[in-house]
Design an enzyme around this catalytic site. Structure first.
Site, PDB file in Angstrom:
ATOM      1  N   HIS A  37      44.848 -12.811 -17.939  1.00  0.00           N
ATOM      2  CA  HIS A  37      43.860 -13.512 -17.120  1.00  0.00           C
ATOM      3  C   HIS A  37      43.542 -14.913 -17.631  1.00  0.00           C
ATOM      4  O   HIS A  37      43.598 -15.194 -18.827  1.00  0.00           O
ATOM      5  CB  HIS A  37      42.557 -12.695 -17.061  1.00  0.00           C
ATOM      6  CG  HIS A  37      41.907 -12.541 -18.411  1.00  0.00           C
ATOM      7  ND1 HIS A  37      41.050 -13.473 -18.938  1.00  0.00           N
ATOM      8  CD2 HIS A  37      42.028 -11.569 -19.351  1.00  0.00           C
ATOM      9  CE1 HIS A  37      40.643 -13.087 -20.132  1.00  0.00           C
ATOM     10  NE2 HIS A  37      41.217 -11.931 -20.412  1.00  0.00           N
ATOM     11  N   HIS A  42      58.210 -23.122 -20.035  1.00  0.00           N
ATOM     12  CA  HIS A  42      59.085 -21.946 -19.903  1.00  0.00           C
ATOM     13  C   HIS A  42      58.570 -20.864 -20.841  1.00  0.00           C
ATOM     14  O   HIS A  42      58.552 -21.048 -22.061  1.00  0.00           O
ATOM     15  CB  HIS A  42      60.520 -22.328 -20.258  1.00  0.00           C
ATOM     16  CG  HIS A  42      61.507 -21.223 -20.072  1.00  0.00           C
ATOM     17  ND1 HIS A  42      62.863 -21.444 -20.135  1.00  0.00           N
ATOM     18  CD2 HIS A  42      61.372 -19.883 -19.836  1.00  0.00           C
ATOM     19  CE1 HIS A  42      63.504 -20.298 -19.937  1.00  0.00           C
ATOM     20  NE2 HIS A  42      62.609 -19.334 -19.766  1.00  0.00           N
TER      21      HIS A  42
END
Length: 210
Positions: free
Chosen positions: A137, A146
């Protein structure tokens, strides 16, 4: 579903995964552009030239693109070039990924099979969330970053622009990883990592610059 056929830039291993993701989510892959324009097939998609063809493809009515290149800086540059040429960058999101309805996604993003993106997370343009990676979250994955296969990012983690997190690394809550930083495979990040740093080990320590 696709708003039209997609031209894919890049013909390496990452492109193979992306092409299959695009097809699985209903996109038609028009063809592939690569720095090596030699004709060949990439999981059934034909290499038809290099990125100098973007303008002519636009004139043919191809208006969607995906930048399937692992190098973060190059992916960002080509993404902006395609947008400047008038292309819409589409997302390649696996049907086997789990993406929260409250997550906010940019464009040109790859989210691979098994990836999980949890509540109120922001994933910016041209980022990659690779196979089996978890972003909990309130995460922030910045432009062209990446997150490699098997990474585990706890809540409220920031990954800077063009940063690379190696396979299987983990990050504790609230950490910030700076722009262009590289985190080695299997590392465990328990302190903030500055921009441009190379960090390795358990716990991750800065060992140099990239």
């Amino acid at each position: 579903m696709s708003a039209g056929p997609v031209i894919v830039l890049g013909a390496g291993g990452h492109a193979k995964v992306v092409i299959e993701l695009l097809r699985a989510s209903g996109h038609e892959v028009f063809g592939v552009l690569d720095a090596d324009p030699a004709p060949r097939a990439v999981v059934g998609a034909q290499v038809i030239g290099d990125d100098s063809m973007l303008e002519s493809l636009k004139a043919q009515g191809v208006t969607c693109a995906f930048i399937a290149i692992g190098d973060n800086g190059l992916r960002l540059r080509l993404g902006r070039k395609a947008q400047k040429a008038g292309f819409t960058l589409v997302n390649a999101i696996s049907p086997a990924a789990t993406v929260s309805s409250s997550a906010r996604l940019g464009v040109g993003i790859a989210i691979m099979a098994g990836a999980v993106i949890n509540a109120e997370t922001d994933v910016h343009d041209l980022a990659i969330i690779n196979s089996g990676a978890v972003v909990d979250h309130d995460g922030l994955i910045c432009e062209a970053a990446h997150v490699a296969p098997g990474c585990a990012l706890a809540g409220d983690v920031t990954v800077g622009q063009r940063a690379f997190l190696g396979a299987g690394c983990s990050v504790i809550p609230g950490m910030k990883i700076g722009d262009d930083a590289v985190i080695g495979a299997g590392a465990c990040v328990i302190r903030e990592i500055p921009a441009g740093a190379l960090a390795m080990g358990v716990p991750a320590r800065v060992t140099g610059r990239v």
